[in-house]
Enzyme design. Structure first.
Site, PDB file in Angstrom:
ATOM      1  N   GLY A   1      45.790  44.955  34.580  1.00  0.00           N
ATOM      2  CA  GLY A   1      45.062  45.565  35.831  1.00  0.00           C
ATOM      3  C   GLY A   1      43.984  46.436  34.917  1.00  0.00           C
ATOM      4  O   GLY A   1      44.315  47.311  34.220  1.00  0.00           O
ATOM      5  N   ARG A  50      41.757  41.877  24.939  1.00  0.00           N
ATOM      6  CA  ARG A  50      41.568  41.130  26.309  1.00  0.00           C
ATOM      7  C   ARG A  50      40.002  41.508  26.335  1.00  0.00           C
ATOM      8  O   ARG A  50      39.657  42.615  26.554  1.00  0.00           O
ATOM      9  CB  ARG A  50      42.196  41.690  27.478  1.00  0.00           C
ATOM     10  CG  ARG A  50      43.702  41.192  27.485  1.00  0.00           C
ATOM     11  CD  ARG A  50      44.359  41.266  28.817  1.00  0.00           C
ATOM     12  NE  ARG A  50      43.817  40.065  29.770  1.00  0.00           N
ATOM     13  CZ  ARG A  50      44.208  40.197  31.048  1.00  0.00           C
ATOM     14  NH1 ARG A  50      44.741  40.939  31.707  1.00  0.00           N
ATOM     15  NH2 ARG A  50      43.866  39.133  31.882  1.00  0.00           N
ATOM     16  N   ASP A  77      37.311  43.638  37.632  1.00  0.00           N
ATOM     17  CA  ASP A  77      37.484  43.733  36.281  1.00  0.00           C
ATOM     18  C   ASP A  77      36.330  44.054  35.363  1.00  0.00           C
ATOM     19  O   ASP A  77      36.381  44.953  34.418  1.00  0.00           O
ATOM     20  CB  ASP A  77      38.197  42.494  35.585  1.00  0.00           C
ATOM     21  CG  ASP A  77      39.843  42.424  35.853  1.00  0.00           C
ATOM     22  OD1 ASP A  77      39.829  42.018  37.094  1.00  0.00           O
ATOM     23  OD2 ASP A  77      40.451  43.007  35.346  1.00  0.00           O
ATOM     24  N   ASN A 117      36.427  38.989  38.749  1.00  0.00           N
ATOM     25  CA  ASN A 117      37.629  39.679  38.923  1.00  0.00           C
ATOM     26  C   ASN A 117      38.630  38.180  38.937  1.00  0.00           C
ATOM     27  O   ASN A 117      38.296  37.398  38.654  1.00  0.00           O
ATOM     28  CB  ASN A 117      37.858  40.050  40.520  1.00  0.00           C
ATOM     29  CG  ASN A 117      39.279  40.780  40.933  1.00  0.00           C
ATOM     30  OD1 ASN A 117      39.647  41.697  40.156  1.00  0.00           O
ATOM     31  ND2 ASN A 117      39.708  40.172  42.101  1.00  0.00           N
ATOM     32  N   LYS A 118      39.887  38.570  39.203  1.00  0.00           N
ATOM     33  CA  LYS A 118      41.175  37.407  38.908  1.00  0.00           C
ATOM     34  C   LYS A 118      40.656  36.034  39.577  1.00  0.00           C
ATOM     35  O   LYS A 118      39.933  36.098  40.482  1.00  0.00           O
ATOM     36  CB  LYS A 118      42.405  37.922  39.628  1.00  0.00           C
ATOM     37  CG  LYS A 118      43.334  36.930  39.709  1.00  0.00           C
ATOM     38  CD  LYS A 118      43.929  36.319  38.061  1.00  0.00           C
ATOM     39  CE  LYS A 118      44.154  37.628  37.231  1.00  0.00           C
ATOM     40  NZ  LYS A 118      43.990  37.197  35.697  1.00  0.00           N
TER      41      LYS A 118
HETATM   42  O1  MRU Z   1      44.787  39.420  34.677  1.00  0.00           O
HETATM   43  P1  MRU Z   1      44.917  40.576  35.274  1.00  0.00           P
HETATM   44  O2  MRU Z   1      46.446  40.614  35.938  1.00  0.00           O
HETATM   45  O3  MRU Z   1      45.121  41.918  34.385  1.00  0.00           O
HETATM   46  O4  MRU Z   1      44.142  40.788  36.251  1.00  0.00           O
HETATM   47  C1  MRU Z   1      44.005  41.982  37.260  1.00  0.00           C
HETATM   48  C2  MRU Z   1      42.759  41.768  38.276  1.00  0.00           C
HETATM   49  O5  MRU Z   1      42.143  40.942  38.121  1.00  0.00           O
HETATM   50  C3  MRU Z   1      42.799  42.736  39.041  1.00  0.00           C
HETATM   51  O6  MRU Z   1      42.260  42.553  40.587  1.00  0.00           O
HETATM   52  C4  MRU Z   1      41.675  43.956  38.660  1.00  0.00           C
HETATM   53  O7  MRU Z   1      42.395  44.263  37.294  1.00  0.00           O
HETATM   54  C5  MRU Z   1      41.140  44.937  39.417  1.00  0.00           C
HETATM   55  S1  MRU Z   1      42.415  46.028  40.223  1.00  0.00           S
HETATM   56  C6  MRU Z   1      43.060  47.130  39.265  1.00  0.00           C
END
Ligand code: MRU
Length: 350
Positions: free
Chosen positions: A61, A97, A242, A252-253
């Protein structure tokens, strides 16, 4: 990395979920790869251990990654203060990352504050800065909840993607903080949560958080979302971010872009929530955001179970970019960019 006793909740935090806490030279992090089945904290004591936990998504996150990386720099300086240690710690954490800009933002903030003091005081200065970042992100979560709940006061049913709650950011999170606030205000009927393949942040983590909060929810496979949006099953889509480029494009994801396209086609508002630490003013447009490609095994297997023929070639981008034109509003702790455009984004930062 040593495993500690389970302590997913903490009486000192009113029984709420605590994904990350610093105590006497140790960063305790709830291991998110094991949730929701096992609640276990990792004891992290160096930048390398923090980077490793971030890389395998034990800590994840965007805002939480930033806070953890800040503590990671401080932990390393606590072991051996000095400029070369600072460079080493920043390097190992920045390599963990690439997409969430919060990580770089936090590491640079801690680096800058450590460099303002003599070597013996570096660790204390870094720790103070990490704690300040942690406190700011916690306060931001409450402000995002307020702003977002005001914007979405009329939304009875919402859809969300990935995990954006207390596991992803200090406090109540980003998009999920808005959802929790709508529930607290008594206006929310329910949430549709996507699975978020391949690592199932929705199925494992968002469902875990919604269940703990007592918010009614239904889980869907990712591919069900466009049809449900077309059928007006929800009043709004709320997601986190992100990295936000200066023109309002949002990384974002993976799967967020498809949701935004489907929401746009159905006339459903698409709202992005994130702190200003997620805005990368130096990145002009989404096409310039580095998208993390993760290992093939995450797609080929789910928790050890083979899903396809061994050795099948895989593409595994962890994120995608949603163009600003598809986003109705960007909710931050400083206010709302509605719609997100270069001028409205700049107004939030100045
Ligand atoms: O790969 P992750 O689980 O770190 O991805 C997280 C996301 O894409 C969230 O939607 C994003 O960090 C924003 S919410 C805190």
């Amino acid at each position: 990395v040593r495993s500690g006793p389970p302590s997913a909740t903490d009486a000192r935090h009113g029984g709420s979920l605590v994904a990350l806490r610093y105590e006497d030279g140790t960063l305790w992090a709830l291991d998110q790869t094991e949730l929701p089945w096992v609640e276990r904290e990792l004891a992290l004591r160096s930048a390398g251990e923090v980077a490793e936990a971030i890389g395998r998504l034990a800590i994840r996150g965007a805002p939480l990654i930033g806070v953890a990386a800040a503590y990671g720099v401080a932990l390393e300086l606590g072991r051996d203060p000095g400029e070369s240690t600072l460079d080493y710690a920043a390097g190992v954490l920045l390599a963990s990352r690439p997409t969430a800009v919060n990580l770089r933002w936090a590491v640079e903030r801690v680096r800058a504050s450590a460099l303002t003091v003599p070597v013996p005081a570096m660790a204390a200065a870094a720790l103070a800065e990490a704690e300040a970042i942690h406190a700011e992100e916690l306060a931001a979560s409450d402000l995002m909840a307020e702003h977002g709940a005001g914007l979405l006061a009329g939304a009875r049913r919402v859809m969300t993607h990935c995990n954006t709650g207390a596991l992803a950011a200090p406090g109540r999170g980003t998009a999920l903080s808005v959802i929790a606030e709508l529930a607290t205000r008594g206006t929310l009927e329910g949430v549709i949560a996507t699975e978020s393949r391949p690592l199932l942040q929705g199925a494992r983590l968002t469902v875990y958080e919604l269940a703990r909060l007592g918010i009614p929810h239904e889980l869907i496979v990712d591919s069900a979302a466009p049809g449900l949006l077309a059928g007006r099953a929800v009043d709004a889509v709320i997601v986190g971010c992100d990295r936000v480029a200066a023109n309002g494009d949002v990384a974002n994801k993976v799967g967020t872009y498809g949701l935004a396209l489907a929401a746009s086609a159905a006339g459903v508002p698409f709202v992005v929530v994130g702190p200003t630490s997620t805005i990368d003013a130096g990145c002009p447009r989404g096409a310039e955001i580095e998208i993390e490609e993760r290992g093939a095994d995450e797609v080929q297997r789910v928790r050890g179970t083979e899903l396809t023929i061994r050795g099948t070639a895989v593409r595994n981008p962890a994120f995608d970019v949603t163009p600003a034109e598809l986003i109705s509003a960007l909710v931050t702790e400083r206010g709302i960019a509605r719609p997100p455009r270069p001028d409205t984004i700049q107004a939030l930062l100045s």
